[in-house]
Design a protein around this motif. Structure first.
Motif, PDB file in Angstrom:
ATOM      1  N   TRP A   1       0.867  -1.186   0.000  1.00 57.33           N
ATOM      2  CA  TRP A   1       0.000   0.000   0.000  1.00 57.33           C
ATOM      3  C   TRP A   1       0.898   1.229   0.000  1.00 57.33           C
ATOM      4  CZ3 TRP A   1      -3.468   1.825   4.676  1.00 57.33           C
ATOM      5  CH2 TRP A   1      -4.097   3.033   4.322  1.00 57.33           C
ATOM      6  N   LYS A   2       0.942   1.913  -1.137  1.00 56.25           N
ATOM      7  CA  LYS A   2       1.730   3.139  -1.239  1.00 56.25           C
ATOM      8  C   LYS A   2       0.898   4.292  -0.683  1.00 56.25           C
ATOM      9  CE  LYS A   2       4.174   1.374  -5.293  1.00 56.25           C
ATOM     10  NZ  LYS A   2       4.412   1.503  -6.746  1.00 56.25           N
ATOM     11  N   LYS A   3       0.894   4.384   0.620  1.00 53.10           N
ATOM     12  CA  LYS A   3       0.032   5.368   1.280  1.00 53.10           C
ATOM     13  C   LYS A   3       0.455   6.791   0.935  1.00 53.10           C
ATOM     14  CE  LYS A   3      -2.183   6.045   5.770  1.00 53.10           C
ATOM     15  NZ  LYS A   3      -2.226   5.580   7.180  1.00 53.10           N
ATOM     16  N   LYS A   4       1.754   7.016   0.851  1.00 54.79           N
ATOM     17  CA  LYS A   4       2.280   8.311   0.436  1.00 54.79           C
ATOM     18  C   LYS A   4       2.902   8.133  -0.933  1.00 54.79           C
ATOM     19  CE  LYS A   4       5.437  12.057   1.733  1.00 54.79           C
ATOM     20  NZ  LYS A   4       6.455  12.525   2.707  1.00 54.79           N
ATOM     21  N   ARG A   5       2.328   8.795  -1.939  1.00 56.84           N
ATOM     22  CA  ARG A   5       2.759   8.604  -3.310  1.00 56.84           C
ATOM     23  C   ARG A   5       3.493   9.838  -3.835  1.00 56.84           C
ATOM     24  NH1 ARG A   5      -0.027   4.164  -5.770  1.00 56.84           N
ATOM     25  NH2 ARG A   5       0.957   4.860  -7.689  1.00 56.84           N
ATOM     26  N   TYR A   6       4.322   9.591  -4.864  1.00 52.92           N
ATOM     27  CA  TYR A   6       5.057  10.675  -5.507  1.00 52.92           C
ATOM     28  C   TYR A   6       4.665  10.822  -6.971  1.00 52.92           C
ATOM     29  CZ  TYR A   6       7.957  10.651  -1.340  1.00 52.92           C
ATOM     30  OH  TYR A   6       8.387  10.725  -0.034  1.00 52.92           O
ATOM     31  N   ASP A   7       3.498  10.277  -7.325  1.00 52.51           N
ATOM     32  CA  ASP A   7       3.002  10.409  -8.697  1.00 52.51           C
ATOM     33  C   ASP A   7       2.271  11.730  -8.863  1.00 52.51           C
ATOM     34  OD1 ASP A   7       3.790   7.777  -9.472  1.00 52.51           O
ATOM     35  OD2 ASP A   7       2.111   7.014  -8.286  1.00 52.51           O
TER      36      ASP A   7
END
Length: 315
Positions: free
Chosen positions: A120-126
């Motif tokens: 789960w990428k709770k904090k994303r950089y997209d």
């Protein structure tokens, strides 16, 4: 063997050496026996030559090369067939998945007994508009439709018990919904782990509007197949019988009305209800026949290769 790492890729030449070294360091520091299977999905940037060089340096590196680009699902399917580890880790080749997460994912499968653990990428950089918001919409729809309570179906970083990857059939663009495919095969112990997401270091994202649309179409397909894939007659037959019954009732009403209630009235063929009844019965019959054909196809189908492999390394 403890772990098989399956990495599908398309034009990720610049990241492969760094990714390999990172994974190897994690495996060696944790004393895991491992293999890394790179699946080159039709790259044109020299990615395959990089994989060949890595295989010369490290015998644990294995490679599969497709003749052309067939898609991530086909790449994962080919990789799953070749895995030998007790736990299978999938990750993307763009360095946005962190190999430091592998020991934690491995422990959840081997020690805690999960069948599948999704990152789960709770904090994303997209980009928020290009990928973040569509992913949230995907995840919401997938949870509501499938009943699998995951926050991030799209995360490429996942861990599997070997029985899972040998049982599921990943095709089309169903890689987004592998947890749903696993659930449909009876693997219900599905967990989730918050993982670190990293900004893309090389190249550019492969995400586009086409994948956004295809994702929702695949979600509808997997919902339908999970409910009626093994019994198409239950859907088409029931719908066909219902429509035929409605049309037949219209026809009976017209016949009774003409014979007993209003014999001096218009001809049946001059009344719009006649055509409604006729079309409804025809469509109902077609649905019913479609159900029979679906049952016949289901029992006589033969699996065909959905991709063509050009070369293999160490396999």
């Amino acid at each position: 063997m403890n772990i098989s790492v399956v990495i599908p890729l398309l034009n990720e030449k610049d990241s492969l050496n760094e990714l390999h070294d990172w994974i190897a360091n994690v495996m060696q520091s944790n004393h895991f026996s491992y293999e890394i299977i790179f699946i080159d999905d039709g790259s044109t940037d020299g990615s395959w030559q990089t994989i060949e060089a890595l295989s010369q340096k490290n015998n644990a590196v294995k490679g599969i090369r497709f003749f052309k680009n067939y898609g991530k699902s086909q790449a994962l399917h080919a990789g799953f067939l070749e895995t030998q580890g007790n736990v299978i880790i999938t990750m993307d080749a763009d360095l946005q998945d962190n190999p430091e997460e592998i020991p934690g994912l491995y422990k959840m499968i081997s020690d805690e007994g999960y069948d599948l653990v999704s990152g789960w990428k709770k904090k994303r950089y997209d980009s928020v508009i290009a990928k973040n918001l569509p992913s949230k919409l995907f995840n919401w729809a997938a949870r509501k439709t499938s009943g699998v309570k995951l926050n991030d179906f799209n995360c490429g970083l996942k861990a599997y018990n070997k029985e899972v990857v040998k049982s599921i059939n990943v095709y089309g663009e169903m890689h987004r919904y592998i947890p749903v495919l696993a659930k449909n095969e009876g693997f219900s112990n599905i967990g989730e782990k918050i993982v670190q997401h990293q900004a893309r270091k090389y190249g550019k994202t492969k995400f586009g509007m086409e994948r956004f649309i295809n994702g929702f179409l695949d979600l509808i397909s997997i919902w339908f197949l999970s409910k009626f894939g093994k019994r198409p007659m239950h859907f088409f037959g029931a719908l066909g019988a219902l429509m035929f019954f409605i049309g037949f009732c219209f026809a009976m009403y017209l016949g009774i009305d003409k014979l007993f209630i209003n014999p001096e009235g218009r001809l049946i063929t001059q009344r719009p209800q006649f055509y409604i009844a006729l079309v409804t019965m025809i469509i109902g019959t077609q649905f019913f026949v479609a159900g029979f054909l679906g049952e016949i196809i289901l029992r006589s189908k033969e699996d065909k290769d959905r991709y063509k492999i050009d070369k293999k390394i160490n396999l």
